[in-house]
Design a protein around this motif. Sequence first.
Motif, PDB file in Angstrom:
ATOM      1  N   ILE A 105       1.022  -1.204  -0.147  1.00  0.00           N
ATOM      2  CA  ILE A 105      -0.081  -0.043  -0.207  1.00  0.00           C
ATOM      3  C   ILE A 105       0.763   1.158   0.186  1.00  0.00           C
ATOM      4  N   SER A 106       1.652   1.002   0.731  1.00  0.00           N
ATOM      5  CA  SER A 106       2.690   2.390   0.687  1.00  0.00           C
ATOM      6  C   SER A 106       3.601   2.580  -0.741  1.00  0.00           C
ATOM      7  N   LEU A 107       3.920   1.527  -1.181  1.00  0.00           N
ATOM      8  CA  LEU A 107       4.456   1.632  -2.508  1.00  0.00           C
ATOM      9  C   LEU A 107       3.496   2.340  -3.335  1.00  0.00           C
ATOM     10  N   VAL A 108       2.401   1.655  -3.460  1.00  0.00           N
ATOM     11  CA  VAL A 108       1.269   2.147  -4.478  1.00  0.00           C
ATOM     12  C   VAL A 108       1.017   3.727  -4.186  1.00  0.00           C
ATOM     13  N   LEU A 109       0.704   4.066  -2.935  1.00  0.00           N
ATOM     14  CA  LEU A 109       0.509   5.547  -2.808  1.00  0.00           C
ATOM     15  C   LEU A 109       1.730   6.284  -2.782  1.00  0.00           C
ATOM     16  N   GLY A 110       2.832   5.850  -2.738  1.00  0.00           N
ATOM     17  CA  GLY A 110       4.072   6.501  -2.965  1.00  0.00           C
ATOM     18  C   GLY A 110       4.292   7.002  -4.514  1.00  0.00           C
ATOM     19  N   LEU A 111       3.784   5.868  -5.355  1.00  0.00           N
ATOM     20  CA  LEU A 111       4.174   6.058  -6.810  1.00  0.00           C
ATOM     21  C   LEU A 111       3.091   6.984  -7.257  1.00  0.00           C
ATOM     22  N   ALA A 112       1.785   6.914  -6.597  1.00  0.00           N
ATOM     23  CA  ALA A 112       0.811   7.568  -7.005  1.00  0.00           C
ATOM     24  C   ALA A 112       0.836   9.076  -6.976  1.00  0.00           C
ATOM     25  N   LEU A 113       1.751   9.111  -5.568  1.00  0.00           N
ATOM     26  CA  LEU A 113       1.977  10.724  -5.226  1.00  0.00           C
ATOM     27  C   LEU A 113       2.916  11.127  -6.202  1.00  0.00           C
ATOM     28  N   VAL A 132       2.148  14.236  -8.695  1.00  0.00           N
ATOM     29  CA  VAL A 132       2.909  15.589  -8.727  1.00  0.00           C
ATOM     30  C   VAL A 132       3.390  15.980 -10.095  1.00  0.00           C
ATOM     31  N   ARG A 133       4.004  15.112 -10.636  1.00  0.00           N
ATOM     32  CA  ARG A 133       4.794  15.273 -11.824  1.00  0.00           C
ATOM     33  C   ARG A 133       3.650  15.568 -12.897  1.00  0.00           C
ATOM     34  N   GLU A 134       2.648  14.962 -13.023  1.00  0.00           N
ATOM     35  CA  GLU A 134       1.552  15.375 -13.903  1.00  0.00           C
ATOM     36  C   GLU A 134       1.135  16.890 -13.670  1.00  0.00           C
ATOM     37  N   ILE A 135       0.939  17.166 -12.360  1.00  0.00           N
ATOM     38  CA  ILE A 135       0.531  18.771 -11.959  1.00  0.00           C
ATOM     39  C   ILE A 135       1.675  19.614 -12.519  1.00  0.00           C
TER      40      ILE A 135
END
Length: 56
Positions: free
Chosen positions: A11-19, A23-26
């Motif tokens: 879960i930490s890995l998935v949420l970290g990648l999503a973050l 941020v990169r997309e923004i």
Amino acid sequence: MSSGVIILLEISLVLGLALVFGVREIINLRRFDRERAARNRAEDEARKVSPPGAAS
């Protein structure tokens, strides 16, 4: 390792990648907006200097 720890790490890995990708997309969207605004300003200035249909 217990299954709870593995699930927590996943879960930490998935949420970290999503973050990271979010941020990169923004950042990319903000850059695109700045470039589009600059392009629109340049087109507006060009229109003010030489309006369509003006004799050359």
